[in-house]
Design a protein around this motif. Structure first.
Motif, PDB file in Angstrom:
ATOM      1  N   ILE A  89      18.883  21.878  18.376  1.00 36.97           N
ATOM      2  CA  ILE A  89      19.668  21.918  19.619  1.00 36.97           C
ATOM      3  C   ILE A  89      20.278  23.305  19.824  1.00 36.97           C
ATOM      4  CG2 ILE A  89      20.186  19.452  19.858  1.00 36.97           C
ATOM      5  CD1 ILE A  89      22.949  20.239  18.517  1.00 36.97           C
ATOM      6  N   ASP A  90      19.845  24.262  18.974  1.00 41.89           N
ATOM      7  CA  ASP A  90      20.331  25.627  19.170  1.00 41.89           C
ATOM      8  C   ASP A  90      19.160  26.612  19.268  1.00 41.89           C
ATOM      9  OD1 ASP A  90      19.455  25.617  16.565  1.00 41.89           O
ATOM     10  OD2 ASP A  90      21.445  25.767  15.674  1.00 41.89           O
ATOM     11  N   GLY A  91      18.104  26.146  19.959  1.00 38.00           N
ATOM     12  CA  GLY A  91      16.973  27.036  20.245  1.00 38.00           C
ATOM     13  C   GLY A  91      16.159  27.428  19.030  1.00 38.00           C
ATOM     14  N   GLY A  92      16.279  26.671  17.957  1.00 33.14           N
ATOM     15  CA  GLY A  92      15.456  26.942  16.779  1.00 33.14           C
ATOM     16  C   GLY A  92      16.184  27.669  15.662  1.00 33.14           C
ATOM     17  N   ALA A  93      17.507  27.911  15.822  1.00 36.72           N
ATOM     18  CA  ALA A  93      18.257  28.568  14.737  1.00 36.72           C
ATOM     19  C   ALA A  93      18.425  27.611  13.567  1.00 36.72           C
ATOM     20  CB  ALA A  93      19.619  29.042  15.252  1.00 36.72           C
ATOM     21  N   THR A  94      18.740  26.338  13.856  1.00 41.02           N
ATOM     22  CA  THR A  94      18.860  25.332  12.793  1.00 41.02           C
ATOM     23  C   THR A  94      18.083  24.082  13.220  1.00 41.02           C
ATOM     24  OG1 THR A  94      20.888  24.403  13.753  1.00 41.02           O
ATOM     25  CG2 THR A  94      21.162  26.139  12.099  1.00 41.02           C
ATOM     26  N   TRP A  95      17.671  23.311  12.235  1.00 38.02           N
ATOM     27  CA  TRP A  95      16.776  22.175  12.508  1.00 38.02           C
ATOM     28  C   TRP A  95      17.251  20.904  11.808  1.00 38.02           C
ATOM     29  CZ3 TRP A  95      12.753  22.892  15.874  1.00 38.02           C
ATOM     30  CH2 TRP A  95      12.397  24.224  16.156  1.00 38.02           C
ATOM     31  N   THR A  96      16.922  19.765  12.428  1.00 35.56           N
ATOM     32  CA  THR A  96      17.159  18.446  11.839  1.00 35.56           C
ATOM     33  C   THR A  96      15.796  17.776  11.735  1.00 35.56           C
ATOM     34  OG1 THR A  96      19.178  18.270  13.126  1.00 35.56           O
ATOM     35  CG2 THR A  96      18.302  16.210  12.251  1.00 35.56           C
ATOM     36  N   THR A  97      15.548  17.077  10.649  1.00 36.06           N
ATOM     37  CA  THR A  97      14.248  16.410  10.509  1.00 36.06           C
ATOM     38  C   THR A  97      14.304  15.001  11.116  1.00 36.06           C
ATOM     39  OG1 THR A  97      13.745  17.693   8.560  1.00 36.06           O
ATOM     40  CG2 THR A  97      12.507  15.663   8.833  1.00 36.06           C
ATOM     41  N   ALA A  98      13.355  14.699  11.972  1.00 36.47           N
ATOM     42  CA  ALA A  98      13.293  13.382  12.606  1.00 36.47           C
ATOM     43  C   ALA A  98      12.664  12.368  11.641  1.00 36.47           C
ATOM     44  CB  ALA A  98      12.463  13.468  13.879  1.00 36.47           C
ATOM     45  N   THR A  99      12.870  11.091  11.931  1.00 38.84           N
ATOM     46  CA  THR A  99      12.233  10.035  11.138  1.00 38.84           C
ATOM     47  C   THR A  99      10.898   9.689  11.796  1.00 38.84           C
ATOM     48  OG1 THR A  99      14.415   9.169  10.706  1.00 38.84           O
ATOM     49  CG2 THR A  99      12.575   7.689  10.244  1.00 38.84           C
ATOM     50  N   LEU A 100       9.852   9.666  10.972  1.00 35.73           N
ATOM     51  CA  LEU A 100       8.536   9.269  11.503  1.00 35.73           C
ATOM     52  C   LEU A 100       8.397   7.763  11.377  1.00 35.73           C
ATOM     53  CD1 LEU A 100       6.324  12.042   9.876  1.00 35.73           C
ATOM     54  CD2 LEU A 100       6.692  11.719  12.326  1.00 35.73           C
ATOM     55  N   ASP A 101       8.024   7.103  12.457  1.00 34.59           N
ATOM     56  CA  ASP A 101       7.755   5.664  12.377  1.00 34.59           C
ATOM     57  C   ASP A 101       6.523   5.453  11.506  1.00 34.59           C
ATOM     58  OD1 ASP A 101       9.761   5.475  14.130  1.00 34.59           O
ATOM     59  OD2 ASP A 101       8.613   4.566  15.754  1.00 34.59           O
ATOM     60  N   ASP A 102       6.441   4.245  10.908  1.00 37.76           N
ATOM     61  CA  ASP A 102       5.234   4.026  10.100  1.00 37.76           C
ATOM     62  C   ASP A 102       4.324   2.988  10.737  1.00 37.76           C
ATOM     63  OD1 ASP A 102       6.895   1.973   9.678  1.00 37.76           O
ATOM     64  OD2 ASP A 102       7.183   2.322   7.528  1.00 37.76           O
ATOM     65  N   ASP A 103       4.200   3.060  12.079  1.00 33.62           N
ATOM     66  CA  ASP A 103       3.297   2.123  12.773  1.00 33.62           C
ATOM     67  C   ASP A 103       1.862   2.253  12.291  1.00 33.62           C
ATOM     68  OD1 ASP A 103       4.954   0.861  14.877  1.00 33.62           O
ATOM     69  OD2 ASP A 103       5.312   2.957  15.376  1.00 33.62           O
ATOM     70  N   ALA A 104       1.468   3.502  12.074  1.00 33.64           N
ATOM     71  CA  ALA A 104       0.095   3.702  11.598  1.00 33.64           C
ATOM     72  C   ALA A 104       0.200   4.014  10.116  1.00 33.64           C
ATOM     73  CB  ALA A 104      -0.525   4.873  12.326  1.00 33.64           C
ATOM     74  N   ASP A 105      -0.543   3.318   9.290  1.00 34.09           N
ATOM     75  CA  ASP A 105      -0.428   3.613   7.870  1.00 34.09           C
ATOM     76  C   ASP A 105      -1.159   4.926   7.559  1.00 34.09           C
ATOM     77  OD1 ASP A 105      -3.136   3.228   7.154  1.00 34.09           O
ATOM     78  OD2 ASP A 105      -2.837   1.077   7.204  1.00 34.09           O
ATOM     79  N   ALA A 106      -1.033   5.344   6.325  1.00 34.03           N
ATOM     80  CA  ALA A 106      -1.501   6.684   5.961  1.00 34.03           C
ATOM     81  C   ALA A 106      -2.987   6.895   6.224  1.00 34.03           C
ATOM     82  CB  ALA A 106      -1.183   6.936   4.504  1.00 34.03           C
ATOM     83  N   THR A 107      -3.748   5.820   6.306  1.00 35.10           N
ATOM     84  CA  THR A 107      -5.188   5.996   6.504  1.00 35.10           C
ATOM     85  C   THR A 107      -5.529   6.237   7.979  1.00 35.10           C
ATOM     86  OG1 THR A 107      -5.436   3.631   6.760  1.00 35.10           O
ATOM     87  CG2 THR A 107      -5.799   4.520   4.554  1.00 35.10           C
ATOM     88  N   GLN A 108      -4.560   5.985   8.866  1.00 37.59           N
ATOM     89  CA  GLN A 108      -4.845   6.118  10.300  1.00 37.59           C
ATOM     90  C   GLN A 108      -4.556   7.524  10.783  1.00 37.59           C
ATOM     91  OE1 GLN A 108      -6.412   4.200  12.055  1.00 37.59           O
ATOM     92  NE2 GLN A 108      -6.045   2.064  11.544  1.00 37.59           N
ATOM     93  N   SER A 109      -5.261   8.492  10.236  1.00 41.76           N
ATOM     94  CA  SER A 109      -4.944   9.866  10.581  1.00 41.76           C
ATOM     95  C   SER A 109      -5.364  10.211  12.009  1.00 41.76           C
ATOM     96  CB  SER A 109      -5.582  10.815   9.593  1.00 41.76           C
ATOM     97  OG  SER A 109      -6.944  10.536   9.529  1.00 41.76           O
ATOM     98  N   TRP A 110      -6.030   9.300  12.693  1.00 44.68           N
ATOM     99  CA  TRP A 110      -6.509   9.601  14.045  1.00 44.68           C
ATOM    100  C   TRP A 110      -5.503   9.193  15.109  1.00 44.68           C
ATOM    101  CZ3 TRP A 110     -10.060  12.343  12.159  1.00 44.68           C
ATOM    102  CH2 TRP A 110     -10.805  11.898  11.066  1.00 44.68           C
ATOM    103  N   ALA A 111      -4.431   8.523  14.674  1.00 38.13           N
ATOM    104  CA  ALA A 111      -3.452   8.037  15.655  1.00 38.13           C
ATOM    105  C   ALA A 111      -2.270   8.990  15.757  1.00 38.13           C
ATOM    106  CB  ALA A 111      -2.950   6.660  15.244  1.00 38.13           C
TER     107      ALA A 111
END
Ligand code: MTE
Length: 370
Positions: free
Chosen positions: A293-315
């Motif tokens: 929220i400061d133009g890229g000076a500092t960052w927060t990591t978002a949570t990734l949903d796990d709708d697609a399991d690790a094998t679904q690399s195409w989604a």
């Protein structure tokens, strides 16, 4: 070939953003894009370069020819006798998020897509590999070309939309000749009765209404492979482009978009949920999404949903972060990282090109907290 009237025959959602009526080109608005991980057919974006061709399924045949020892001509019933596979894959047009480039400098003759030229589905059909195996590919074959049954009219010529993929990709298990989408028959507007689905590649290689598969030594010379869907540097103009030298687009690059809050929104004080989607190309996967929220000076990591399991690399992957923000105006930016540690460029002006392809610059949304 007779064509449907694009406005009459499609069972499409009334909220789609329609970019063009003839031929029909439309996609879901940001607030609907992320509503379902698997996009219903009626919401799935449509990219047509010509009217939808009317195809009689009973007469349909798919020739598989060129550098094959056993050229084939397959009916739909014969195609259905090959083992059926389902692959979850997000399709994304190379023109997705073009509006950001257009705002920097005009991009002429192209659809002004926002971030809606993307959707996710489960595709069901035969593996292209199984069909190529049956056709017995000859050693010199390096590319597999597809030709659609639609009719493009350009500069006095009429031809089908086409393109090709390298033989290694064509023989990969995820490439499908699809007759089903989300467990239903593939709708004509999405390429029914049969289309190619090439996960990880720009949408243009997933040729709809496929009428011909050709094994050959070189990439397709179809307009949409040889002249369009090529990437040029920012300084090149349409008038001085040397088409031989443009980068022939294939694999997608890492990308993301903020679906909520939407641009210009006014949200109540408190914790704000910032949500979006992220995609990777080729065989890569989205591994992380950061927000600033400061133009890229500092960052927060978002949570990734796990709708697609690790094998679904195409989604695509959906992500979300809760941000505590004071009242006032805020601009939030996002950047995704893929499994090869590629990330997105900060600014679209550095990757601007006269066709407006492959904009994967940080998405930005400005909104107000009150
Ligand atoms: N195939 C044919 N025959 N004609 C087309 O115009 N458009 C391509 C591809 N396949 C196209 C086509 C492009 S540019 C994209 S992004 C995808 O189809 C879109 O697929 P969809 O309309 O099912 O979303």
């Amino acid at each position: 070939m007779p064509a449907h009237d694009s406005t009459e025959s499609f069972d499409k959602h009334p909220s789609l953003i329609i970019r063009e009526l003839h031929p029909f080109n439309a996609g879901p608005p940001p607030e609907l894009l992320r509503r379902a991980f698997i996009t219903p057919q009626e919401l799935f974006f449509v990219r047509n370069h010509a009217p939808v061709p009317a195809i009689d399924a009973a007469d349909y045949r798919l020739p598989v020819k060129g550098l094959a020892q056993n050229a084939l001509s397959l009916s739909l019933d014969e195609l259905r006798r090959f083992p059926k596979h389902e692959v979850m894959a997000t399709l994304q047009c190379a023109g997705n998020r073009r509006d950001v480039m257009t705002a920097i400098r005009p991009v002429s003759g192209e659809l002004p897509w926002g971030a809606e030229a993307i959707s996710n589905a489960i595709w069901g059909g035969a593996r292209l590999r199984d069909i190529l195996d049956a056709a017995r590919v000859e050693g010199e074959a390096r590319h597999v070309a597809f030709l659609g049954l639609d009719e493009i009219k350009k500069k006095g010529a009429r031809f089908g939309f086409g393109g090709s993929i390298p033989i290694e990709k064509a023989l990969s298990p995820e490439v499908i000749l699809a007759y089903e989408m989300n467990g239903e028959a593939l709708a004509p507007v999405h390429g029914g009765p049969l289309r190619v689905v090439v996960p990880g590649y720009i949408g243009a290689r997933s040729v709809k209404w496929i009428g011909e598969v050709t094994l050959q030594t070189d990439p397709s010379d179809n307009y949409y492979q040889a002249r369009s869907y090529k990437l040029f540097p920012p300084q090149t103009t349409v008038d001085d482009a040397d088409w031989e030298r443009g980068l022939m687009l294939g694999e997608l690059s890492v990308n993301s978009f903020i679906t909520s809050p939407v641009e210009g929104a006014v949200v109540e004080d408190g914790t704000i949920a910032v949500q979006g989607y992220a995609t990777a190309g080729g065989n890569r996967r989205v591994e992380r999404v950061d927000l600033s929220i400061d133009g890229g000076a500092t960052w927060t990591t978002a949570t990734l949903d796990d709708d697609a399991d690790a094998t679904q690399s195409w989604a695509w992957r959906f992500w979300e972060a809760q941000l505590d923000l004071p009242t006032g105006a805020h601009t939030v930016v996002a950047r995704a990282w893929d499994s090869a540690a590629n990330t997105q460029p900060a600014d679209a002006s550095t990757i601007w090109n006269f066709k407006g392809y492959m904009n994967n610059a940080w998405p930005r949304v400005t909104f107000k907290v009150r």
